[in-house]
Design an enzyme around this catalytic site. Structure first.
Site, mmCIF file in Angstrom:
data_model
loop_
_atom_site.group_PDB
_atom_site.id
_atom_site.type_symbol
_atom_site.label_atom_id
_atom_site.label_comp_id
_atom_site.label_asym_id
_atom_site.label_seq_id
_atom_site.Cartn_x
_atom_site.Cartn_y
_atom_site.Cartn_z
ATOM 1 N N HIS A 223 0.820 -1.216 0.000
ATOM 2 C CA HIS A 223 0.000 0.000 0.000
ATOM 3 C C HIS A 223 0.853 1.265 0.000
ATOM 4 O O HIS A 223 0.317 2.365 -0.087
ATOM 5 C CB HIS A 223 -1.021 -0.021 1.140
ATOM 6 N N ASP B 201 -0.168 -7.554 1.517
ATOM 7 C CA ASP B 201 0.381 -6.193 1.578
ATOM 8 C C ASP B 201 1.905 -6.267 1.659
ATOM 9 O O ASP B 201 2.508 -6.041 2.702
ATOM 10 C CB ASP B 201 -0.217 -5.468 2.786
ATOM 11 N N SER C 199 4.076 2.634 8.096
ATOM 12 C CA SER C 199 3.778 1.557 7.152
ATOM 13 C C SER C 199 5.033 1.073 6.446
ATOM 14 O O SER C 199 5.894 1.863 6.082
ATOM 15 C CB SER C 199 2.863 2.075 6.040
#
Ligand SMILES: *[C@@H]1O[C@H](CO)[C@@H](O)[C@H](O)[C@H]1NC(C)=O
Ligand SMILES: *[C@@H]1O[C@H](CO)[C@@H](O)[C@H](O)[C@H]1NC(C)=O
Length: 238
Positions: free
Chosen positions: A67, A106, A190
């Site tokens: 992402h 992911d 992230s």
């Protein structure tokens, strides 16, 4: 609220305004000793300034979250303070084919167009091996993200915190690892590594706030993706 929303909450739109609350990162974390995490990689879009973490797994490959994919990713190696970045390195992007802006798959590899020169400040971290027994539950995450979940408070210096890995039955999907603590990753963290027993076993993916003070944080289970990782690295054009 959709999973997509939760995933995007861990992305960080880096402020271009200088000097606003830029001195911490990772909720309840502490400053890492500068350059003590030489595998840690700062990733940022050249134009949007969207920022993520990542980690060096080979001289020419960085691992991060799918992402975090944007059009003009640049990676920065050997960073402590993001106010003082080295020259960015361009990359070829290999994001998981099944990733669809929701939970699962992911994971992304970035192939450096200029391989890293390993040194005291730039180094690789080991991935878990296949068919290993138990992974250690004493873990650590790090990043340059927000230090409060609900307040723009990104850090210019790397910060880290210790976390305990939860048993897998407490996770939402079979391909994730999870932690549930007040401390941990927030926006901008992230793509960073979840390190347990000196191996990068997870990738910071998203969190679910289910109580006021604790966040269920989800990480991509790196072990599960080892065959995918090996096939991408082996088949990447030189
Ligand atoms: C994490 O735990 C280790 C070993 O117990 C300790 O040395 C280190 O200071 C801790 N790190 C943080 C950020 O609390
Ligand atoms: C992570 O993936 C590995 C390999 O598929 C698997 O053995 C392990 O049980 C998974 N961990 C969790 C917590 O699901």
């Amino acid at each position: 609220m959709s999973i997509f929303w939760f995933i995007t909450t861990l992305l960080l739109l880096h402020s271009c305004t200088p000097g606003v609350g830029m001195d911490h990162g990772i909720v309840n974390g502490k400053e890492s000793i500068p350059h003590s995490r030489p595998y840690m990689v700062y990733i940022r879009d050249k134009y949007t300034q969207l920022a993520c973490g990542g980690f060096l797994i080979r001289e020419d490959f960085v691992m991060t979250a799918a992402h975090c994919k944007t059009k003009h990713l640049m990676v920065y190696l050997g960073v402590d303070d993001t106010h003082d970045l080295p020259e960015g390195i361009e990359v070829d992007v290999f994001s998981h084919e099944s990733f669809a802006n929701k939970a699962g798959d992911d994971i992304m590899l970035l192939k450096l167009k200029t391989p890293a020169t390993l040194s005291k400040t730039v180094n690789i971290i080991a991935l878990p091996e296949t068919n290993r027994e138990e992974i250690s539950s004493n873990c650590m995450v790090m990043g340059w993200g927000w230090q409060e979940h609900d307040k723009k408070s990104q850090s210019s210096v790397l910060r880290e915190v210790n976390l305990t890995l939860l048993a897998s039955e407490n996770c939402a999907t079979p391909h994730t690892l999870c932690t549930k603590e007040e401390a941990g990753p927030a926006r901008g963290d992230s793509g960073g590594p979840l390190i347990c027993g000196n191996e990068a076993v997870g990738i910071v993916s998203y969190y679910i706030m289910n109580e006021i003070t604790s966040y269920l944080t989800m990480y991509t289970n790196v072990s599960h993706y080892l065959p995918w990782i090996h096939s991408k690295i082996m088949n990447a054009p030189l």
